[in-house]
Design a protein around this motif. Structure first.
Motif, PDB file in Angstrom:
ATOM      1  N   ALA A   1       0.811  -1.206   0.000  1.00 19.09           N
ATOM      2  CA  ALA A   1       0.000   0.000   0.000  1.00 19.09           C
ATOM      3  C   ALA A   1       0.855   1.271   0.000  1.00 19.09           C
ATOM      4  CB  ALA A   1      -0.927   0.012   1.218  1.00 19.09           C
ATOM      5  N   ASN A   2       2.162   1.114   0.226  1.00 18.85           N
ATOM      6  CA  ASN A   2       3.039   2.276   0.248  1.00 18.85           C
ATOM      7  C   ASN A   2       3.441   2.645  -1.171  1.00 18.85           C
ATOM      8  OD1 ASN A   2       3.133   2.627   3.040  1.00 18.85           O
ATOM      9  ND2 ASN A   2       4.674   1.044   3.255  1.00 18.85           N
ATOM     10  N   THR A   3       2.872   3.717  -1.681  1.00 18.15           N
ATOM     11  CA  THR A   3       3.184   4.145  -3.037  1.00 18.15           C
ATOM     12  C   THR A   3       4.573   4.765  -3.078  1.00 18.15           C
ATOM     13  OG1 THR A   3       2.294   6.358  -2.699  1.00 18.15           O
ATOM     14  CG2 THR A   3       0.759   4.637  -3.403  1.00 18.15           C
ATOM     15  N   VAL A   4       5.046   5.000  -4.274  1.00 20.71           N
ATOM     16  CA  VAL A   4       6.374   5.579  -4.436  1.00 20.71           C
ATOM     17  C   VAL A   4       6.469   6.934  -3.746  1.00 20.71           C
ATOM     18  CG1 VAL A   4       5.794   6.629  -6.657  1.00 20.71           C
ATOM     19  CG2 VAL A   4       8.163   6.135  -6.126  1.00 20.71           C
ATOM     20  N   LEU A   5       5.420   7.731  -3.782  1.00 18.75           N
ATOM     21  CA  LEU A   5       5.491   9.049  -3.167  1.00 18.75           C
ATOM     22  C   LEU A   5       5.518   8.970  -1.650  1.00 18.75           C
ATOM     23  CD1 LEU A   5       3.120  11.136  -5.477  1.00 18.75           C
ATOM     24  CD2 LEU A   5       5.605  11.004  -5.496  1.00 18.75           C
ATOM     25  N   LYS A   6       4.977   7.871  -1.084  1.00 19.01           N
ATOM     26  CA  LYS A   6       5.058   7.685   0.363  1.00 19.01           C
ATOM     27  C   LYS A   6       6.422   7.148   0.778  1.00 19.01           C
ATOM     28  CE  LYS A   6       0.122   6.895   1.214  1.00 19.01           C
ATOM     29  NZ  LYS A   6      -0.907   5.924   1.695  1.00 19.01           N
ATOM     30  N   ASN A   7       7.019   6.327  -0.062  1.00 20.93           N
ATOM     31  CA  ASN A   7       8.299   5.722   0.281  1.00 20.93           C
ATOM     32  C   ASN A   7       9.494   6.624   0.001  1.00 20.93           C
ATOM     33  OD1 ASN A   7       7.535   3.350   1.438  1.00 20.93           O
ATOM     34  ND2 ASN A   7       7.961   2.056  -0.317  1.00 20.93           N
ATOM     35  N   SER A   8       9.393   7.481  -0.992  1.00 21.67           N
ATOM     36  CA  SER A   8      10.532   8.312  -1.385  1.00 21.67           C
ATOM     37  C   SER A   8      11.137   9.098  -0.227  1.00 21.67           C
ATOM     38  CB  SER A   8      10.129   9.268  -2.507  1.00 21.67           C
ATOM     39  OG  SER A   8       9.945   8.590  -3.715  1.00 21.67           O
ATOM     40  N   PRO A   9      10.329   9.799   0.593  1.00 20.07           N
ATOM     41  CA  PRO A   9      10.936  10.574   1.680  1.00 20.07           C
ATOM     42  C   PRO A   9      11.741   9.710   2.655  1.00 20.07           C
ATOM     43  CG  PRO A   9       8.684  11.267   1.316  1.00 20.07           C
ATOM     44  CD  PRO A   9       8.875  10.027   0.500  1.00 20.07           C
ATOM     45  N   LYS A  10      11.303   8.477   2.889  1.00 20.93           N
ATOM     46  CA  LYS A  10      12.028   7.606   3.817  1.00 20.93           C
ATOM     47  C   LYS A  10      13.414   7.279   3.274  1.00 20.93           C
ATOM     48  CE  LYS A  10       7.629   5.410   5.076  1.00 20.93           C
ATOM     49  NZ  LYS A  10       6.858   4.135   5.055  1.00 20.93           N
ATOM     50  N   TYR A  11      13.478   7.004   1.983  1.00 21.21           N
ATOM     51  CA  TYR A  11      14.763   6.667   1.369  1.00 21.21           C
ATOM     52  C   TYR A  11      15.684   7.885   1.310  1.00 21.21           C
ATOM     53  CZ  TYR A  11      13.572   1.899   0.088  1.00 21.21           C
ATOM     54  OH  TYR A  11      13.268   0.563   0.143  1.00 21.21           O
ATOM     55  N   PHE A  12      15.131   9.025   1.014  1.00 21.66           N
ATOM     56  CA  PHE A  12      15.961  10.221   0.941  1.00 21.66           C
ATOM     57  C   PHE A  12      16.419  10.678   2.329  1.00 21.66           C
ATOM     58  CE2 PHE A  12      14.725  10.337  -3.418  1.00 21.66           C
ATOM     59  CZ  PHE A  12      15.763  11.006  -4.043  1.00 21.66           C
TER      60      PHE A  12
ATOM     61  N   ASP B   1      12.618  18.432   1.627  1.00 19.32           N
ATOM     62  CA  ASP B   1      13.296  18.665   2.902  1.00 19.32           C
ATOM     63  C   ASP B   1      14.676  18.016   2.964  1.00 19.32           C
ATOM     64  OD1 ASP B   1      11.106  20.071   3.793  1.00 19.32           O
ATOM     65  OD2 ASP B   1      10.204  18.342   4.805  1.00 19.32           O
ATOM     66  N   TYR B   2      15.010  17.164   1.990  1.00 18.18           N
ATOM     67  CA  TYR B   2      16.242  16.385   2.086  1.00 18.18           C
ATOM     68  C   TYR B   2      17.254  16.685   0.995  1.00 18.18           C
ATOM     69  CZ  TYR B   2      12.976  13.811   4.987  1.00 18.18           C
ATOM     70  OH  TYR B   2      12.033  13.475   5.930  1.00 18.18           O
ATOM     71  N   VAL B   3      16.867  17.415  -0.057  1.00 13.34           N
ATOM     72  CA  VAL B   3      17.761  17.557  -1.201  1.00 13.34           C
ATOM     73  C   VAL B   3      18.183  19.012  -1.416  1.00 13.34           C
ATOM     74  CG1 VAL B   3      16.791  15.549  -2.343  1.00 13.34           C
ATOM     75  CG2 VAL B   3      15.862  17.812  -2.849  1.00 13.34           C
ATOM     76  N   ASP B   4      19.341  19.152  -2.065  1.00 14.48           N
ATOM     77  CA  ASP B   4      19.865  20.476  -2.401  1.00 14.48           C
ATOM     78  C   ASP B   4      19.527  20.879  -3.831  1.00 14.48           C
ATOM     79  OD1 ASP B   4      21.256  20.688   0.121  1.00 14.48           O
ATOM     80  OD2 ASP B   4      22.739  19.290  -0.681  1.00 14.48           O
ATOM     81  N   GLY B   5      19.124  19.916  -4.654  1.00 12.46           N
ATOM     82  CA  GLY B   5      18.824  20.226  -6.038  1.00 12.46           C
ATOM     83  C   GLY B   5      18.137  19.064  -6.724  1.00 12.46           C
TER      84      GLY B   5
END
Length: 300
Positions: A101-112, A163-167
């Motif tokens: 149920a965890n879509t890519v948009l939900k998982n992306s912040p965790k990985y970043f 919140d996690y990236v510079d660019g």
């Protein structure tokens, strides 16, 4: 070679090896050795242009926690310079870090978040960027990596990890080249966003019209008209209630017949006075489904 001709572009050295979190885990020393080989070679040529590493970091290669620990281990052994860029690909856009149920948009912040923590602790010289994908995952394998994502989806990718990236960057803008018909729709949408910071109001295919023309005892012509929506018209799904077929349109035409075909099979299956309902459902290049239109044919 290109600095004078393209002074506003980012110039750097790209590490072409597509590493991933499994390789970090199994071969940390070898990964670091490979990366340092690039760094040392680049330093001999130019110490100022950034080095860009754009690896895969995806769920089937390891969990968020294992990504943090293995990446931290590798980066602690590297010699990245101030301004070098870690720009992971695919873990923003193509749904390959989707789990249940965890879509890519939900998982992306965790990985970043895990990658940023590893970089901050082991290699603070390194900047974390996101290599956002602007194509979408579809079941039709012939379209994998080719079907462009609309601008709304691309912006969402940037927002969820801001919140996690510079660019940000993307290496798939070539998806909008002329080999995909109507690709200019996507280009104009991206340019509009780049210039204004806003996305255009999305419009589906509109003003559809379905007609029966040139009828004979054994056949008739089915004629379909419509105006293109924001992302053009990619294909239509034609159904007569019994069979369904997908027909590629790839049309840029806004004021001409979109589809015309002589139909015989429906006529042969009906007795005089019997009717069949024919429907057409349009899809655009972002795979958005438009409103279905229908017409009833009655055999004379």
């Amino acid at each position: 070679q290109y600095g004078k001709k393209y002074p506003n572009a980012l110039h750097g050295w790209y590490i072409s090896n597509e590493l991933n979190n499994t390789v970090y885990d199994k071969y940390p020393d070898q990964c670091a050795q490979l990366i340092n080989g690039y760094i040392d070679s680049a330093n001999k040529l130019d110490k100022f242009m950034p080095i860009i590493l754009s690896p895969y970091n995806v769920s089937w290669y390891g969990s968020v926690n294992s990504l943090y620990s293995t990446l931290k281990n590798v980066l602690s052994k590297t010699n990245f310079r101030k301004g070098d860029i870690f720009c992971p690909q695919d873990c923003v856009g193509t749904e390959i870090i989707s789990t249940g149920a965890n879509t890519v948009l939900k998982n992306s912040p965790k990985y970043f978040e895990a990658m940023k923590k590893a970089i901050d602790e082991a290699c603070p010289n390194l900047s974390l960027w996101a290599n956002c994908e602007n194509f979408i995952k579809v079941d039709d394998t012939t379209l994998l990596g080719k079907l462009p994502a609309n601008i709304d989806r691309f912006v969402k990718q940037m927002e969820v990890i801001k919140d996690y990236v510079d660019g940000y960057g993307t290496f798939m803008y070539s998806n909008y080249s002329p080999d995909i018909s109507s690709s200019e729709y996507f280009h104009y949408e991206y340019i509009y966003y780049l210039n204004t910071g806003k996305t255009n109001e999305f419009k589906h295919v509109s003003n559809q019209e379905l007609k029966i023309e040139n009828e004979t005892d054994s056949s008739f012509e089915l004629v379909y008209y419509c105006d293109n929506g924001t992302y053009g018209l990619s294909h239509i799904v034609l159904s007569d209630g019994k069979t369904e077929s997908t027909i590629g349109i790839q049309s840029k035409m806004l004021d001409k017949t979109i589809y015309r075909s002589r139909i015989t099979s429906i006529v042969s299956e009906l007795n005089s006075g019997e009717s069949a309902t024919i429907t057409i459902t349009p899809y655009d290049y972002a795979n958005n489904k438009g409103e279905t239109i229908s017409i009833t044919y009655t055999k004379k």
